[in-house]
Design an enzyme around this catalytic site. Structure first.
Site, PDB file in Angstrom:
ATOM      1  N   LYS A 131      22.394  41.872  -9.776  1.00 11.34           N
ATOM      2  CA  LYS A 131      21.099  42.356 -11.274  1.00 11.34           C
ATOM      3  C   LYS A 131      21.192  43.796 -11.214  1.00 11.34           C
ATOM      4  O   LYS A 131      20.863  44.576 -10.209  1.00 11.34           O
ATOM      5  CB  LYS A 131      20.044  41.633 -10.314  1.00 11.34           C
ATOM      6  CG  LYS A 131      19.242  41.150 -11.853  1.00 11.34           C
ATOM      7  CD  LYS A 131      17.919  40.528 -11.647  1.00 11.34           C
ATOM      8  CE  LYS A 131      18.079  39.170 -11.183  1.00 11.34           C
ATOM      9  NZ  LYS A 131      16.453  38.496 -10.840  1.00 11.34           N
TER      10      LYS A 131
ATOM     11  N   ASP B  39       0.913  -1.045   0.258  1.00 14.24           N
ATOM     12  CA  ASP B  39      -0.153   0.012  -0.106  1.00 14.24           C
ATOM     13  C   ASP B  39       0.694   1.850   0.117  1.00 14.24           C
ATOM     14  O   ASP B  39       0.091   2.125  -0.287  1.00 14.24           O
ATOM     15  CB  ASP B  39      -0.870  -0.031   1.259  1.00 14.24           C
ATOM     16  CG  ASP B  39      -0.105  -0.188   2.718  1.00 14.24           C
ATOM     17  OD1 ASP B  39       0.554   0.388   2.743  1.00 14.24           O
ATOM     18  OD2 ASP B  39      -0.718   0.242   3.714  1.00 14.24           O
ATOM     19  N   GLY B  40       2.172   0.755  -0.313  1.00 11.59           N
ATOM     20  CA  GLY B  40       3.143   2.459   0.217  1.00 11.59           C
ATOM     21  C   GLY B  40       3.451   2.678   0.903  1.00 11.59           C
ATOM     22  O   GLY B  40       4.219   3.445   1.252  1.00 11.59           O
ATOM     23  N   GLU B  41       3.386   2.232   2.020  1.00  8.00           N
ATOM     24  CA  GLU B  41       3.791   2.598   3.384  1.00  8.00           C
ATOM     25  C   GLU B  41       5.227   1.767   3.438  1.00  8.00           C
ATOM     26  O   GLU B  41       5.176   1.073   2.678  1.00  8.00           O
ATOM     27  CB  GLU B  41       3.250   1.532   4.763  1.00  8.00           C
ATOM     28  CG  GLU B  41       1.376   2.536   5.270  1.00  8.00           C
ATOM     29  CD  GLU B  41       0.895   2.019   6.120  1.00  8.00           C
ATOM     30  OE1 GLU B  41       0.928   1.064   7.420  1.00  8.00           O
ATOM     31  OE2 GLU B  41      -0.305   3.019   6.381  1.00  8.00           O
TER      32      GLU B  41
ATOM     33  N   ARG C 249      13.788  25.255   3.258  1.00  8.66           N
ATOM     34  CA  ARG C 249      13.658  26.938   2.421  1.00  8.66           C
ATOM     35  C   ARG C 249      12.128  27.529   2.793  1.00  8.66           C
ATOM     36  O   ARG C 249      11.984  28.281   1.842  1.00  8.66           O
ATOM     37  CB  ARG C 249      14.257  26.532   1.121  1.00  8.66           C
ATOM     38  CG  ARG C 249      15.036  26.397   0.259  1.00  8.66           C
ATOM     39  CD  ARG C 249      15.424  26.151  -1.205  1.00  8.66           C
ATOM     40  NE  ARG C 249      15.321  25.127  -1.279  1.00  8.66           N
ATOM     41  CZ  ARG C 249      15.002  24.577  -2.744  1.00  8.66           C
ATOM     42  NH1 ARG C 249      15.377  25.019  -3.945  1.00  8.66           N
ATOM     43  NH2 ARG C 249      14.882  23.378  -2.929  1.00  8.66           N
ATOM     44  N   GLN C 250      11.376  26.464   3.325  1.00 11.29           N
ATOM     45  CA  GLN C 250      10.660  26.701   3.720  1.00 11.29           C
ATOM     46  C   GLN C 250      10.299  27.339   4.780  1.00 11.29           C
ATOM     47  O   GLN C 250      10.352  26.638   6.249  1.00 11.29           O
ATOM     48  CB  GLN C 250       8.843  25.688   3.247  1.00 11.29           C
ATOM     49  CG  GLN C 250       8.753  25.485   1.806  1.00 11.29           C
ATOM     50  CD  GLN C 250       7.768  23.967   1.639  1.00 11.29           C
ATOM     51  OE1 GLN C 250       6.550  24.861   2.223  1.00 11.29           O
ATOM     52  NE2 GLN C 250       7.749  23.093   1.342  1.00 11.29           N
TER      53      GLN C 250
ATOM     54  N   ASP D 117      23.813  34.860  -5.221  1.00 18.56           N
ATOM     55  CA  ASP D 117      22.953  36.056  -4.502  1.00 18.56           C
ATOM     56  C   ASP D 117      23.757  36.487  -2.821  1.00 18.56           C
ATOM     57  O   ASP D 117      24.529  35.626  -2.831  1.00 18.56           O
ATOM     58  CB  ASP D 117      21.450  35.656  -4.511  1.00 18.56           C
ATOM     59  CG  ASP D 117      21.181  34.760  -3.879  1.00 18.56           C
ATOM     60  OD1 ASP D 117      22.290  34.369  -3.373  1.00 18.56           O
ATOM     61  OD2 ASP D 117      20.708  33.492  -4.388  1.00 18.56           O
TER      62      ASP D 117
ATOM     63  N   ASP E  65      27.060  27.885  -4.263  1.00 17.37           N
ATOM     64  CA  ASP E  65      25.763  28.197  -4.146  1.00 17.37           C
ATOM     65  C   ASP E  65      25.402  27.304  -2.412  1.00 17.37           C
ATOM     66  O   ASP E  65      25.707  26.008  -2.719  1.00 17.37           O
ATOM     67  CB  ASP E  65      24.606  28.270  -4.917  1.00 17.37           C
ATOM     68  CG  ASP E  65      23.803  28.701  -3.770  1.00 17.37           C
ATOM     69  OD1 ASP E  65      23.619  29.583  -2.885  1.00 17.37           O
ATOM     70  OD2 ASP E  65      22.592  29.332  -5.229  1.00 17.37           O
TER      71      ASP E  65
ATOM     72  N   HIS F 162      19.239  25.726   5.105  1.00  8.85           N
ATOM     73  CA  HIS F 162      19.426  26.886   4.096  1.00  8.85           C
ATOM     74  C   HIS F 162      19.455  28.005   5.047  1.00  8.85           C
ATOM     75  O   HIS F 162      19.988  29.659   4.956  1.00  8.85           O
ATOM     76  CB  HIS F 162      18.219  26.636   3.128  1.00  8.85           C
ATOM     77  CG  HIS F 162      17.996  27.966   1.992  1.00  8.85           C
ATOM     78  ND1 HIS F 162      19.264  28.342   1.732  1.00  8.85           N
ATOM     79  CD2 HIS F 162      16.596  28.849   2.134  1.00  8.85           C
ATOM     80  CE1 HIS F 162      18.145  29.305   0.564  1.00  8.85           C
ATOM     81  NE2 HIS F 162      17.089  29.528   1.249  1.00  8.85           N
TER      82      HIS F 162
HETATM   83  C1  R5P Z   1      18.174  29.716  -2.558  1.00  4.96           C
HETATM   84  O1  R5P Z   1      17.797  31.088  -1.961  1.00  4.96           O
HETATM   85  C2  R5P Z   1      19.322  28.956  -2.177  1.00  4.96           C
HETATM   86  O2  R5P Z   1      20.521  29.505  -2.578  1.00  4.96           O
HETATM   87  C3  R5P Z   1      19.304  28.533  -3.923  1.00  4.96           C
HETATM   88  O3  R5P Z   1      20.349  29.347  -4.718  1.00  4.96           O
HETATM   89  C4  R5P Z   1      18.559  27.726  -4.806  1.00  4.96           C
HETATM   90  O4  R5P Z   1      17.944  27.298  -4.204  1.00  4.96           O
HETATM   91  C5  R5P Z   1      18.989  26.878  -5.925  1.00  4.96           C
HETATM   92  O5  R5P Z   1      17.625  26.558  -7.027  1.00  4.96           O
HETATM   93  P1  R5P Z   1      17.494  26.815  -8.094  1.00  4.96           P
HETATM   94  O6  R5P Z   1      18.930  25.581  -8.408  1.00  4.96           O
HETATM   95  O7  R5P Z   1      16.345  25.955  -8.372  1.00  4.96           O
HETATM   96  O8  R5P Z   1      17.620  27.787  -9.012  1.00  4.96           O
END
Ligand code: R5P
Length: 281
Positions: free
Chosen positions: A180, A34-36, A88-89, A158, A206, A119
């Site tokens: 940017k 059943d996926g469990e 990330r959430q 970033d 990153d 993150h």
């Molecule tokens: C975002 O803040 C993270 O540090 C990464 O830059 C991001 O998760 C990268 O996601 P993707 O590879 O989908 O652009």
């Protein structure tokens, strides 16, 4: 101390056990019709146990919860989550949204949780126990040194990646962040904030590469400024969804490397020593 390896972190757990010279317990993972999911740890569960399991998928998260439950006879349970999914959430952007990183962290019970370059460090505060974040930057910095690049510049795609990039660079490399500029409604220019990259090798670093979109875009723009300049890409967590690696290579990246927080063929830079150091007497 005994180490229990989850299905997502078998290689890393074995490396950590090798570094520490401690016993690695075998486990069994199955899926019911059943996926469990079913999880069983073999061998004697006693004394101090360290579970190592990344959670890039929901299945991996359930296995982690099952492993913690299976180890309930241990005197102490430390949990290493090299890649903590859902990090990330980390905020509620719209009313009614779950803060998913909090929901997941609350579901994990242990004596201490260790993550690697989570993150958002605020997520550590959501665990019901003490939690620490370990830094993979020295391992990535060493790998970059071994490439013998010509005066490389380390680039953060970033602002969010700036701390990581500064830590990877240490006193060895120059580093910068991409900025940017909007030229028109349809055109943006992305370039380093301070440094001129002409004729130099660049390493974009990153924490996570997921779809590869962020890095592919950054690579294309950097190449426009420095045609022929080599671009390397490194990340801590190679989530690499779908065709992410192809996207990166198509954008003109010379080489991609990552750590082994997630098992992937490009995850050749190990964080085992960094994790093992936390458990050495
Ligand atoms: C975002 O803040 C993270 O540090 C990464 O830059 C991001 O998760 C990268 O996601 P993707 O590879 O989908 O652009």
């Amino acid at each position: 101390m005994k180490i229990v390896a989850g299905p997502a972190s078998q290689v890393l757990a074995s490396r950590i056990a090798g570094e520490l010279g401690c016993e690695l317990l075998l486990s069994e993972f199955r899926v019911f019709p059943d996926g469990e999911l079913y999880t069983r740890v073999h061998g004697e569960i006693s004394g101090d146990v360290t579970i190592v399991q990344s959670t890039p998928t929901n299945t991996d998260l359930i296995h982690l919860m099952q492993l913690i439950d299976a180890c309930d006879k241990a005197k102490r349970i430390d949990v290493v989550i090299p890649y903590f999914g859902y990090a990330r959430q980390d905020k509620r952007f719209l009313s009614g949204e779950a803060v998913s990183s909090r929901a997941v962290a609350k579901a994990i019970s242990a004596d201490h949780v260790y993550t690697v370059n989570i993150h958002d460090e605020n997520v550590l505060g959501y665990f019901n126990c003490t939690a620490s974040d370990l830094n993979a930057a020295p391992a990535i910095g060493s790998k970059i040194k071994s490439l013998n690049l010509k005066s490389p510049i380390i680039i953060a795609p970033d602002e969010g990646a700036m701390n990581l990039v500064s830590s990877v660079s240490g006193d060895d490399f120059d580093y910068d962040v991409l900025q940017k500029h909007r030229i028109s409604a349809s055109e943006v220019e992305i370039k380093p904030k301070k440094l001129d990259i002409s004729g130099k090798d660049v390493v974009i670093v990153d924490d996570i590469i997921s779809t590869g979109g962020t890095i592919a875009e950054a690579t294309k723009r950097l190449q426009e400024q420095n045609p022929g300049g080599r671009i390397y890409v490194a990340c801590v967590h190679p989530v690499f969804v779908g065709n992410a690696v192809l996207r990166l290579m198509n954008s003109g990246v010379s080489e991609v490397f990552a750590t082994d927080t997630i098992e992937h063929i490009l995850g050749c830079t190990t964080v085992a020593g960094i994790i093992a150091a936390e458990f050495k007497e």
